[in-house]
Design a protein around this motif. Structure first.
Motif, PDB file in Angstrom:
ATOM      1  N   SER A 296       0.842  -1.195   0.000  1.00  0.00           N
ATOM      2  CA  SER A 296       0.000   0.000   0.000  1.00  0.00           C
ATOM      3  C   SER A 296       0.875   1.241   0.000  1.00  0.00           C
ATOM      4  O   SER A 296       2.029   1.204   0.429  1.00  0.00           O
ATOM      5  CB  SER A 296      -0.930   0.001   1.220  1.00  0.00           C
ATOM      6  OG  SER A 296      -0.188  -0.030   2.422  1.00  0.00           O
ATOM      7  N   CYS A 297       0.307   2.334  -0.517  1.00  0.00           N
ATOM      8  CA  CYS A 297       1.056   3.590  -0.542  1.00  0.00           C
ATOM      9  C   CYS A 297       0.111   4.772  -0.634  1.00  0.00           C
ATOM     10  O   CYS A 297      -1.040   4.643  -1.046  1.00  0.00           O
ATOM     11  CB  CYS A 297       2.054   3.610  -1.699  1.00  0.00           C
ATOM     12  SG  CYS A 297       1.319   3.508  -3.343  1.00  0.00           S
TER      13      CYS A 297
ATOM     14  N   ALA B  47      -0.442   7.703   6.184  1.00  0.00           N
ATOM     15  CA  ALA B  47      -0.877   7.167   7.478  1.00  0.00           C
ATOM     16  C   ALA B  47      -1.935   6.082   7.273  1.00  0.00           C
ATOM     17  O   ALA B  47      -1.918   5.048   7.948  1.00  0.00           O
ATOM     18  CB  ALA B  47      -1.415   8.294   8.358  1.00  0.00           C
ATOM     19  N   ASP B  48      -2.845   6.282   6.328  1.00  0.00           N
ATOM     20  CA  ASP B  48      -3.863   5.267   6.028  1.00  0.00           C
ATOM     21  C   ASP B  48      -3.213   4.003   5.475  1.00  0.00           C
ATOM     22  O   ASP B  48      -3.643   2.885   5.787  1.00  0.00           O
ATOM     23  CB  ASP B  48      -4.892   5.812   5.038  1.00  0.00           C
ATOM     24  CG  ASP B  48      -5.760   6.912   5.637  1.00  0.00           C
ATOM     25  OD1 ASP B  48      -5.797   7.056   6.876  1.00  0.00           O
ATOM     26  OD2 ASP B  48      -6.402   7.627   4.840  1.00  0.00           O
ATOM     27  N   SER B  49      -2.175   4.155   4.659  1.00  0.00           N
ATOM     28  CA  SER B  49      -1.427   3.018   4.134  1.00  0.00           C
ATOM     29  C   SER B  49      -0.825   2.213   5.274  1.00  0.00           C
ATOM     30  O   SER B  49      -0.886   0.975   5.295  1.00  0.00           O
ATOM     31  CB  SER B  49      -0.332   3.534   3.187  1.00  0.00           C
ATOM     32  OG  SER B  49       0.577   2.516   2.843  1.00  0.00           O
ATOM     33  N   GLN B  50      -0.241   2.891   6.232  1.00  0.00           N
ATOM     34  CA  GLN B  50       0.334   2.226   7.394  1.00  0.00           C
ATOM     35  C   GLN B  50      -0.756   1.602   8.263  1.00  0.00           C
ATOM     36  O   GLN B  50      -0.573   0.517   8.828  1.00  0.00           O
ATOM     37  CB  GLN B  50       1.158   3.219   8.212  1.00  0.00           C
ATOM     38  CG  GLN B  50       2.392   3.711   7.472  1.00  0.00           C
ATOM     39  CD  GLN B  50       3.087   4.841   8.205  1.00  0.00           C
ATOM     40  OE1 GLN B  50       3.326   4.741   9.395  1.00  0.00           O
ATOM     41  NE2 GLN B  50       3.416   5.907   7.492  1.00  0.00           N
TER      42      GLN B  50
ATOM     43  N   ALA C 200       0.013 -10.892   5.389  1.00  0.00           N
ATOM     44  CA  ALA C 200       1.146 -10.213   4.756  1.00  0.00           C
ATOM     45  C   ALA C 200       0.723  -8.879   4.157  1.00  0.00           C
ATOM     46  O   ALA C 200      -0.022  -8.835   3.179  1.00  0.00           O
ATOM     47  CB  ALA C 200       1.754 -11.111   3.678  1.00  0.00           C
ATOM     48  N   ALA C 201       1.213  -7.804   4.750  1.00  0.00           N
ATOM     49  CA  ALA C 201       0.906  -6.457   4.271  1.00  0.00           C
ATOM     50  C   ALA C 201       2.091  -5.544   4.566  1.00  0.00           C
ATOM     51  O   ALA C 201       2.644  -5.583   5.664  1.00  0.00           O
ATOM     52  CB  ALA C 201      -0.354  -5.922   4.948  1.00  0.00           C
ATOM     53  N   ILE C 202       2.451  -4.741   3.572  1.00  0.00           N
ATOM     54  CA  ILE C 202       3.589  -3.828   3.693  1.00  0.00           C
ATOM     55  C   ILE C 202       3.167  -2.451   3.203  1.00  0.00           C
ATOM     56  O   ILE C 202       2.662  -2.313   2.089  1.00  0.00           O
ATOM     57  CB  ILE C 202       4.782  -4.301   2.829  1.00  0.00           C
ATOM     58  CG1 ILE C 202       5.253  -5.694   3.259  1.00  0.00           C
ATOM     59  CG2 ILE C 202       5.922  -3.295   2.891  1.00  0.00           C
ATOM     60  CD1 ILE C 202       6.240  -6.322   2.286  1.00  0.00           C
ATOM     61  N   SER C 203       3.396  -1.451   4.035  1.00  0.00           N
ATOM     62  CA  SER C 203       3.191  -0.075   3.604  1.00  0.00           C
ATOM     63  C   SER C 203       4.504   0.438   3.004  1.00  0.00           C
ATOM     64  O   SER C 203       5.541   0.406   3.657  1.00  0.00           O
ATOM     65  CB  SER C 203       2.776   0.808   4.778  1.00  0.00           C
ATOM     66  OG  SER C 203       2.747   2.164   4.367  1.00  0.00           O
TER      67      SER C 203
ATOM     68  N   LEU D  58      -1.980  -4.161  -4.768  1.00  0.00           N
ATOM     69  CA  LEU D  58      -1.563  -2.820  -4.356  1.00  0.00           C
ATOM     70  C   LEU D  58      -2.791  -2.018  -3.990  1.00  0.00           C
ATOM     71  O   LEU D  58      -3.742  -1.946  -4.771  1.00  0.00           O
ATOM     72  CB  LEU D  58      -0.820  -2.101  -5.490  1.00  0.00           C
ATOM     73  CG  LEU D  58      -0.512  -0.613  -5.241  1.00  0.00           C
ATOM     74  CD1 LEU D  58       0.518  -0.438  -4.118  1.00  0.00           C
ATOM     75  CD2 LEU D  58      -0.031   0.060  -6.521  1.00  0.00           C
ATOM     76  N   LEU D  59      -2.766  -1.407  -2.802  1.00  0.00           N
ATOM     77  CA  LEU D  59      -3.781  -0.432  -2.425  1.00  0.00           C
ATOM     78  C   LEU D  59      -3.166   0.944  -2.643  1.00  0.00           C
ATOM     79  O   LEU D  59      -2.269   1.352  -1.901  1.00  0.00           O
ATOM     80  CB  LEU D  59      -4.216  -0.613  -0.971  1.00  0.00           C
ATOM     81  CG  LEU D  59      -5.293   0.362  -0.477  1.00  0.00           C
ATOM     82  CD1 LEU D  59      -6.590   0.188  -1.263  1.00  0.00           C
ATOM     83  CD2 LEU D  59      -5.541   0.177   1.010  1.00  0.00           C
ATOM     84  N   ALA D  60      -3.605   1.626  -3.683  1.00  0.00           N
ATOM     85  CA  ALA D  60      -3.090   2.942  -4.069  1.00  0.00           C
ATOM     86  C   ALA D  60      -4.051   3.995  -3.521  1.00  0.00           C
ATOM     87  O   ALA D  60      -5.191   4.088  -3.976  1.00  0.00           O
ATOM     88  CB  ALA D  60      -2.988   3.029  -5.591  1.00  0.00           C
ATOM     89  N   ILE D  61      -3.593   4.777  -2.544  1.00  0.00           N
ATOM     90  CA  ILE D  61      -4.472   5.715  -1.846  1.00  0.00           C
ATOM     91  C   ILE D  61      -4.116   7.143  -2.249  1.00  0.00           C
ATOM     92  O   ILE D  61      -2.975   7.579  -2.109  1.00  0.00           O
ATOM     93  CB  ILE D  61      -4.338   5.561  -0.315  1.00  0.00           C
ATOM     94  CG1 ILE D  61      -4.498   4.102   0.108  1.00  0.00           C
ATOM     95  CG2 ILE D  61      -5.369   6.447   0.393  1.00  0.00           C
ATOM     96  CD1 ILE D  61      -4.194   3.843   1.581  1.00  0.00           C
ATOM     97  N   SER D  62      -5.101   7.874  -2.757  1.00  0.00           N
ATOM     98  CA  SER D  62      -4.900   9.266  -3.157  1.00  0.00           C
ATOM     99  C   SER D  62      -6.243   9.980  -3.139  1.00  0.00           C
ATOM    100  O   SER D  62      -7.171   9.568  -3.842  1.00  0.00           O
ATOM    101  CB  SER D  62      -4.283   9.331  -4.560  1.00  0.00           C
ATOM    102  OG  SER D  62      -4.242  10.660  -5.039  1.00  0.00           O
ATOM    103  N   THR D  63      -6.340  11.050  -2.363  1.00  0.00           N
ATOM    104  CA  THR D  63      -7.611  11.778  -2.293  1.00  0.00           C
ATOM    105  C   THR D  63      -7.938  12.474  -3.612  1.00  0.00           C
ATOM    106  O   THR D  63      -9.098  12.688  -3.922  1.00  0.00           O
ATOM    107  CB  THR D  63      -7.611  12.803  -1.147  1.00  0.00           C
ATOM    108  OG1 THR D  63      -6.565  13.737  -1.335  1.00  0.00           O
ATOM    109  CG2 THR D  63      -7.453  12.110   0.202  1.00  0.00           C
TER     110      THR D  63
END
Length: 191
Positions: free
Chosen positions: A47-48, A55-58, A76-79, A114-119
């Motif tokens: 995630s990123c 912070a949401d990725s973490q 298994a999860a990695i920020s 992949l969790l791609a986080i962007s407002t």
């Protein structure tokens, strides 16, 4: 004239947005399945995001590697936002646009998610990570806002919070992240 407090105004805006989020149910369910499928197949979630989205990725990585509600095995999860040496090395030697994509190329494998986080949906480094993921056979969930930006088209599942206000989008993202954690646990039979 009696002007509402800032808290009351924010709460009203929050409630109005959350009442409009019902149509996101299908996308959230699909995202939960996509991530659970990756974990079930011995893949991982990467995630990123930037700023609050970092912070949401973490947050999601910690909920999965620790526990969400009930005791269960770690997942298994990695920020990609947490390694300050990697972030500053890649940012300095290449560019800030590459800080997530380069880590993803090193750590990601086909079958991961992949969790791609962007407002905004347009964060250049998150867009680059999504492109790198697609090139590597890694499926992409976009956790987005506004109109979804460039990331909407790069996502296998795009969850677009329908608001132009960053703070309200981030509040919605936390609800969605917690829902994803619950869905993942349910689908993996861990609840």
């Amino acid at each position: 004239m009696n002007t509402p407090s800032l808290f009351a105004a924010n709460l009203a805006e929050h409630l109005q947005l959350f009442q409009q989020m019902g149509p996101l149910d299908t996308a959230v369910a699909r995202a939960g399945t996509l991530i659970a499928d990756a974990l079930r197949a011995d893949g991982k979630l990467l995630s990123c995001g930037n700023g609050g989205s970092a912070a949401d990725s973490q947050h999601i990585a910690s909920e999965l590697t620790g526990r969400f509600i009930n005791e269960r095995k770690p997942l298994a999860a990695i920020s990609l936002t947490t390694d300050s040496s990697a972030l500053t090395c890649i940012g300095n030697d290449y560019s800030f646009d590459e800080v997530f994509a380069r880590q993803l190329r090193a750590l990601g494998r086909p079958g991961d998610a992949l969790l791609a986080i962007s407002t905004s949906g347009n964060s250049a480094n998150v867009v680059q990570a999504a492109r790198a993921a697609r090139d590597a056979g890694i499926r992409v969930v976009g956790l987005l806002g506004r109109d979804g930006g460039q990331l909407k088209a790069l996502s296998d599942v795009a969850i677009v919070v329908p608001s132009p206000v960053t703070a309200r989008i981030q509040e919605a993202h936390i609800l969605i992240i917690h829902t994803l954690c619950g869905l993942i646990e349910q689908q993996l039979g861990l609840t």
